[in-house]
Scaffold this motif. Structure first.
Motif, PDB file in Angstrom:
ATOM      1  N   GLN A 217      -5.962   3.341   1.750  1.00 35.82           N
ATOM      2  CA  GLN A 217      -5.147   4.312   2.104  1.00 35.82           C
ATOM      3  C   GLN A 217      -4.275   4.144   3.334  1.00 35.82           C
ATOM      4  N   GLU A 218      -5.133   3.229   4.177  1.00 36.00           N
ATOM      5  CA  GLU A 218      -4.333   2.595   5.629  1.00 36.00           C
ATOM      6  C   GLU A 218      -3.272   1.832   5.108  1.00 36.00           C
ATOM      7  N   ARG A 219      -3.539   0.900   4.143  1.00 36.91           N
ATOM      8  CA  ARG A 219      -2.554  -0.187   4.080  1.00 36.91           C
ATOM      9  C   ARG A 219      -1.296   0.316   3.123  1.00 36.91           C
ATOM     10  N   TRP A 220      -1.461   1.397   2.222  1.00 42.86           N
ATOM     11  CA  TRP A 220      -0.249   1.660   1.578  1.00 42.86           C
ATOM     12  C   TRP A 220       0.929   2.077   2.103  1.00 42.86           C
ATOM     13  N   PRO A 221       1.015   2.998   3.415  1.00 35.55           N
ATOM     14  CA  PRO A 221       2.228   2.917   3.826  1.00 35.55           C
ATOM     15  C   PRO A 221       2.775   1.809   4.637  1.00 35.55           C
ATOM     16  N   LEU A 222       1.937   0.933   5.035  1.00 34.05           N
ATOM     17  CA  LEU A 222       2.239  -0.309   5.585  1.00 34.05           C
ATOM     18  C   LEU A 222       3.264  -1.206   4.392  1.00 34.05           C
ATOM     19  N   LYS A 227       8.083  -3.166   2.080  1.00 32.24           N
ATOM     20  CA  LYS A 227       9.161  -3.512   1.079  1.00 32.24           C
ATOM     21  C   LYS A 227      10.370  -2.828   1.220  1.00 32.24           C
ATOM     22  N   GLN A 228      10.424  -1.636   1.966  1.00 33.19           N
ATOM     23  CA  GLN A 228      11.776  -1.001   2.505  1.00 33.19           C
ATOM     24  C   GLN A 228      12.652  -1.956   3.501  1.00 33.19           C
ATOM     25  N   ILE A 244     -10.065   0.614   9.856  1.00 33.01           N
ATOM     26  CA  ILE A 244     -10.843  -0.426   9.184  1.00 33.01           C
ATOM     27  C   ILE A 244     -10.393  -1.889   9.357  1.00 33.01           C
ATOM     28  N   PRO A 245     -10.743  -2.846   9.736  1.00 35.18           N
ATOM     29  CA  PRO A 245     -10.265  -4.058   9.861  1.00 35.18           C
ATOM     30  C   PRO A 245      -9.733  -4.930   8.463  1.00 35.18           C
ATOM     31  N   GLY A 246      -8.967  -6.021   8.592  1.00 32.79           N
ATOM     32  CA  GLY A 246      -8.541  -6.585   7.325  1.00 32.79           C
ATOM     33  C   GLY A 246      -7.220  -7.018   7.247  1.00 32.79           C
ATOM     34  N   PRO A 247      -6.948  -7.504   6.150  1.00 26.42           N
ATOM     35  CA  PRO A 247      -5.425  -7.843   6.153  1.00 26.42           C
ATOM     36  C   PRO A 247      -4.517  -6.676   6.249  1.00 26.42           C
ATOM     37  N   LYS A 248      -3.409  -6.778   6.854  1.00 27.23           N
ATOM     38  CA  LYS A 248      -2.483  -5.660   7.140  1.00 27.23           C
ATOM     39  C   LYS A 248      -1.751  -5.246   6.025  1.00 27.23           C
ATOM     40  N   ILE A 249      -1.102  -6.251   5.216  1.00 29.88           N
ATOM     41  CA  ILE A 249      -0.110  -6.119   4.114  1.00 29.88           C
ATOM     42  C   ILE A 249      -0.895  -6.613   2.783  1.00 29.88           C
ATOM     43  N   LEU A 250      -1.065  -5.699   1.715  1.00 27.29           N
ATOM     44  CA  LEU A 250      -1.669  -6.030   0.634  1.00 27.29           C
ATOM     45  C   LEU A 250      -0.692  -6.025  -0.597  1.00 27.29           C
TER      46      LEU A 250
END
Length: 665
Positions: A217-222, A227-228, A244-250
């Motif tokens: 959920q945290e990564r979806w708006p990113l 993409k925009q 939650i840590p981890g890759p920023k863009i999935l």
């Protein structure tokens, strides 16, 4: 196709021995297909746990049949707790043969301690690939690697990219593929050694579905913003938005990832978000996760949920876990249609409910005895909650207080309304959700008291018509722990009828550790006062939630470091009268809208002949002289056409109830 069950069934041809004791440390005799086949061969299975309950059932249901010269084959499975086998009575041991079965015997070349951690539901997968197993004994690590590959379909040594890891995590969580403890540790340890995956908090993402979905959920708006703009966003800004840590863009658009994401938005595990220019996504697959006009979004979700549920209704030889998984999207759909659906959607929901409950009622009628004989190691029925709390105190290294909140009559769709309420208010709470099976008949006197007694209704025969002694049952159930762990008990009904401060003044004055049993009756009261149907029921629940009592209660318990669980004794369903029985006087000891209770089988059977929509329920786990007659489908023992929200029978809405662990985010 051969299965591991065949290795057991060869010892149970029809009529070979009327009494068999089975040592079953791995709970193989709880597996549904094995039980069904044994039943077909004339064997019944009973657990030996509580000696008094067992003796009563043994003498009533089995010994009397043998004494009458009738054929009946019984398998007695002693319950094993913390490696201590309960000793059976001498007269049982003397007349029985004793057999022993374990996963170690079925898979002799694999490490037995590792096998014991694997979910029994996955053993079929391993057995089907038995020809791929080594012919010589192997150790723990080799066994774990074999299970990872053959059972879970995971080969961590072949996972090298973010996309490959994301795909496997999605598959694990979406398919409810809970890895056993050893496999999860091995999977994570191999991946941690790979530099290209070092940013992933693999342990927490693997262990907890709620955390994993929050990570997505945290990564979806990113992802949408990236993409925009077609450029990487400022890394510092992004870092500040992530809990939650981890890759920023999935790479959500990757072909093997995209279908999972679409389904997660449809089923409500992920929530659509607002974007600056939604028109840029018109016609794209990403629209499923973009907040558009609320009404259009709701009806789009309803349509997708109808399609999803129609394709996933458990059929035939289903098991209880399939129904537990199925109920979540069904409850989500029910809540959406009941609160915001059109008349057409309400009609479609009603028709689908009829099909679902026909399947569920047929399954439950055949499977209920199996359910009540399941081990409480993982709570499956409402009376298992007590054992879960006991284990919490046995294993906890702290002296935390515990609060068990029973919201009387709360259905799963109504729990989803509560969860949505907290999400809307951005309350700092998170919920670990599962489901339990209520006792049948789904009445407060039966099912709620089973929660507080921690035992089947057979154990409290004198209290099945009243809840006046419920506090006594609660105290009796904790007697051993009161002595050994110095617990202090509290019990109170209708806590919502006074303010929270009064409750906490009492709790704060008690010595710790405290086990508080708290009952909220408001949902049951709303239900029984309702005359306008499910839509009005949901609205009344939301009105009560807006008053803030439940939010304050949970907030104060968490602040005081209580471990908090919420559950329900039964759900409810909108029903319609199909006819009353008049002139019965005192023949029925309880005359509910969905269940009537008779003191003799003859009286019950006579009533059933007069009401074609009724179903006789075998009194499994119930006291003597307690014979239920249930209303089928959405019918009720009311005047023709009369509407009500009620409970007591065996619809999926009445039987499957929430069990929620509440934590602070």
């Amino acid at each position: 196709m051969a299965s591991w069950r065949d290795e057991i069934l060869k010892d149970f041809p029809s009529g070979i021995c009327k009494l068999t004791i089975v040592r079953d440390p791995d709970r193989l005799f709880e597996e549904a297909l094995l039980v069904q086949e044994l039943n077909c061969r004339g064997y019944e299975i009973v657990k030996f746990g509580d000696p008094i309950v067992f003796r009563y059932e043994y003498e009533k249901e089995y010994r009397s049949v043998w004494d009458a010269g009738k054929s009946l084959n019984l398998i007695v499975v002693p319950e094993e707790r913390e490696k201590e086998v309960i000793t059976l009575p001498y007269d049982i041991l003397k007349r029985a043969r004793t057999l022993f079965y374990s996963l170690g015997g079925i898979f002799p070349t694999l490490s037995y301690p590792v096998l014991q951690k694997v979910d029994i539901a996955l053993i079929d997968t391993l057995y089907a690939k038995k020809h791929l197993l080594p012919s010589f004994p192997v150790g723990d690590i080799a066994t774990i690697d074999i299970i990872l590959k053959l059972v879970y379909g995971l080969q961590p040594e072949l996972i090298d990219t973010n996309e490959e890891l994301l795909r496997e995590l999605l598959r694990i969580h979406y398919q409810h593929l809970t890895l056993d403890e050893f496999s999860a540790m091995r999977f994570a340890s191999v991946l941690k050694e790979k530099p290209q995956l070092k940013k992933w908090p693999i342990d927490i993402l693997l262990r907890d579905s709620n955390t994993f979905y929050e990570f997505l959920q945290e990564r979806w708006p990113l992802y949408l913003a990236h993409k925009q703009n077609d450029e990487l966003l400022d890394s510092i800004t992004i870092e500040q938005t992530l809990r939650i840590p981890g890759p920023k863009i999935l790479q959500f658009a990757e072909d093997t990832i995209r279908p999972f994401i679409d389904n997660l938005f449809t089923e409500g595990m992920l929530k659509p978000v607002v974007v600056e220019a939604p028109e840029a996504f018109l016609g794209s697959w990403e629209q499923c996760g973009i907040l558009v006009r609320k009404e259009a979004a709701v009806h789009s979700r309803i349509t997708k949920l109808f399609q999803h549920i129609e394709a996933h209704i458990p059929m035939g030889a289903s098991n209880y876990r399939q129904w537990q998984d199925f109920i979540w999207p069904w409850a989500e759909l029910s809540m959406l249609v009941e609160t915001e659906g059109t008349s057409k959607e309400m009609q479609d929901l009603s028709e689908m409910r009829a099909a679902i409950n026909k399947q569920f009622a047929e399954w439950l009628t055949q499977s209920f005895k199996l359910l009540i004989n399941l081990s409480p190691a993982q709570p499956i029925m409402v009376h298992h909650v007590h054992r879960m709390l006991e284990r919490y105190f046995e294993k906890s290294k702290t002296s935390n207080n515990v609060a068990l909140i029973v919201i009387d009559g709360l259905s799963l769709s109504q729990w989803i309304s509560i969860r949505h309420h907290f999400e809307t208010r951005k309350a700092p709470l998170k919920f670990r959700e599962t489901t339990l099976f209520a006792w049948v008949p789904t009445l407060t006197t039966i099912s709620r008291q089973a929660i507080f007694a921690g035992k089947s209704p057979l154990s409290f025969p004198n209290q099945v018509e009243t809840t006046s002694q419920e506090e006594m049952l609660w105290r009796q159930s904790w007697e051993g722990q009161i002595q050994s762990q110095s617990l202090h008990l509290y019990y109170r009904k209708e806590i919502e009828k006074s303010n929270c401060q009064e409750l906490f003044d009492t709790l704060d004055s008690m010595h710790e550790p405290i086990v508080a049993g708290l009952v909220i009756n408001i949902v049951d009261e709303i239900m029984h006062n309702n005359i306008l149907g499910a839509h009005d029921m949901q609205n009344s629940l939301r009105t009560w939630l807006e008053q803030g009592y439940l939010e304050e209660l949970l907030d104060e318990l968490i602040k005081r470091e209580y471990s908090v669980w919420i559950t329900s004794d039964h759900g409810n369903i909108e029903c319609e009268g199909k006819g009353r029985l008049s002139g019965e006087g005192i023949l029925a000891s309880e005359r509910g809208e969905r269940a009537r209770i008779y003191t003799s089988q003859n009286l019950r059977d006579a009533a059933a002949q007069k009401l074609a929509f009724s179903q006789k329920w075998k009194p499994i786990g119930l006291p003597d002289n307690y014979y239920p007659l249930l209303a089928t489908g959405t019918s009720a023992f009311l005047n023709e056409g009369e509407k009500a929200i009620s409970h007591g029978s065996i619809s999926i809405e009445e039987v499957l109830v929430p069990l929620i662990e509440v934590e602070r985010k």
